[in-house]
Design a protein around this motif. Sequence first.
Motif, short mmCIF file in Angstrom:
data_model
loop_
_atom_site.label_atom_id
_atom_site.label_comp_id
_atom_site.label_asym_id
_atom_site.label_seq_id
_atom_site.Cartn_x
_atom_site.Cartn_y
_atom_site.Cartn_z
N TRP A 5 9.28 11.94 -12.77
CA TRP A 5 9.11 10.53 -13.15
C TRP A 5 9.68 10.31 -14.54
O TRP A 5 9.44 11.09 -15.46
N ILE A 6 10.43 9.23 -14.69
CA ILE A 6 11.02 8.87 -15.97
C ILE A 6 10.67 7.42 -16.27
O ILE A 6 10.95 6.53 -15.45
N THR A 7 10.05 7.18 -17.41
CA THR A 7 9.68 5.83 -17.81
C THR A 7 10.78 5.26 -18.70
O THR A 7 11.12 5.83 -19.73
N GLY A 43 9.67 -0.08 -16.68
CA GLY A 43 9.64 0.43 -15.31
C GLY A 43 9.73 1.94 -15.28
O GLY A 43 10.00 2.60 -16.28
N ASP A 44 9.45 2.48 -14.13
CA ASP A 44 9.51 3.93 -13.90
C ASP A 44 10.55 4.23 -12.84
O ASP A 44 10.66 3.52 -11.84
N GLU A 45 11.29 5.31 -13.03
CA GLU A 45 12.20 5.83 -12.03
C GLU A 45 11.73 7.22 -11.63
O GLU A 45 11.26 7.98 -12.48
N PHE A 46 11.85 7.53 -10.35
CA PHE A 46 11.34 8.81 -9.89
C PHE A 46 12.29 9.42 -8.87
O PHE A 46 13.05 8.72 -8.19
N ILE A 47 12.25 10.73 -8.80
CA ILE A 47 12.99 11.52 -7.82
C ILE A 47 11.99 12.45 -7.15
O ILE A 47 11.21 13.13 -7.83
N ARG A 48 12.01 12.49 -5.84
CA ARG A 48 11.14 13.36 -5.07
C ARG A 48 11.97 14.15 -4.07
O ARG A 48 12.94 13.63 -3.53
N ILE A 49 11.56 15.38 -3.83
CA ILE A 49 12.29 16.22 -2.90
C ILE A 49 11.34 17.18 -2.22
O ILE A 49 10.40 17.69 -2.83
N THR A 50 11.55 17.40 -0.95
CA THR A 50 10.85 18.41 -0.17
C THR A 50 11.87 19.07 0.76
O THR A 50 12.87 18.45 1.14
N GLY A 51 11.62 20.32 1.12
CA GLY A 51 12.53 20.99 2.02
C GLY A 51 12.26 22.49 2.07
O GLY A 51 11.25 22.99 1.54
N GLN A 74 0.81 -1.19 0.00
CA GLN A 74 0.00 0.00 0.00
C GLN A 74 0.86 1.26 0.00
O GLN A 74 0.41 2.31 -0.43
N GLN A 75 2.11 1.17 0.47
CA GLN A 75 2.98 2.32 0.52
C GLN A 75 3.80 2.48 -0.75
O GLN A 75 4.67 3.32 -0.82
N LYS A 76 3.52 1.70 -1.76
CA LYS A 76 4.24 1.78 -3.01
C LYS A 76 3.97 3.12 -3.68
O LYS A 76 2.83 3.53 -3.83
N PRO A 77 5.01 3.84 -4.06
CA PRO A 77 4.81 5.16 -4.66
C PRO A 77 4.08 5.04 -6.00
O PRO A 77 4.28 4.09 -6.75
N ILE A 78 3.27 6.02 -6.28
CA ILE A 78 2.50 6.05 -7.52
C ILE A 78 2.71 7.39 -8.19
O ILE A 78 3.00 8.40 -7.55
N ALA A 79 2.58 7.38 -9.49
CA ALA A 79 2.67 8.63 -10.23
C ALA A 79 1.41 9.46 -10.01
O ALA A 79 0.35 8.93 -9.64
N GLY A 135 12.63 3.34 -7.89
CA GLY A 135 11.97 2.94 -9.13
C GLY A 135 10.86 1.94 -8.88
O GLY A 135 10.73 1.36 -7.80
N THR A 136 10.06 1.76 -9.86
CA THR A 136 8.97 0.79 -9.82
C THR A 136 9.00 -0.03 -11.09
O THR A 136 9.65 0.34 -12.07
#
Length: 224
Positions: free
Chosen positions: A159-161, A165-173, A20-25, A200-201
């Motif tokens: 997100w990069i497909t 598979g998909d690779e993603f980068i997320r950032i907050t700050g 359930q915690q799997k990241p989604i686009a 990635g997924t």
Amino acid sequence: MKLLIKLLPVLLLGACASSQQKPIADDPYYAPVYPEDNTTPLVPTGSIYTNNRATPLFSDLKAHRIGDIVTIQLVESTQAKKSAGNKIAKGSNLTVNPLTAAGSNVTINGKSLDLGYSDSMDTKRSADTAQSNSLSGEISANVIQVLGNGNLVVRGEKWITINNGDEFIRITGIVRPQDITTENTVQSPRVANARIQYSGTGTFADSQKVGWLSKFFLSDWWPF
């Protein structure tokens, strides 16, 4: 076996929780933030100047409002090394001379009665660990909040497909306006309370994961 059967429902629930915690686009939490529409009523004076969209002549076009975009340069590099060692040595020696009585040695079956004991223990342990990580690239993030002191709360994802598979980068700050360059960029080490996630997924990412049963045997729940 009985213990494993009893723990099976718990393991299944843990597997469900992890899925359930799997990241989604298109996660709503990382949805783009649009600037607020503060358009003031226009007065028919013939002027095309609007105060809320004006930019001073002697300032750079840097992010400073909600909805603005700032580019974050990822230049993360961490190294850690730890070494530990200890040595324990212990020894003892006990000797009792032959027992005497009435001026002569006490004997049993013609042998003098004496006692001798000695022991020693030597333990040496050492451990070395080393770890290094690096991440480079760029990601653009939205300004989602302007704090009272002028600092900017930023958040964004990419997100990069690739193939299946998909690779993603997320950032907050939080970013200081003073740290934003004239090119509207800021380096990731200058982002406070930064949370950077790169993963990635898909089939390729799933092939590198450990199964839930293997995780159980590698966890603290396994008693052996």
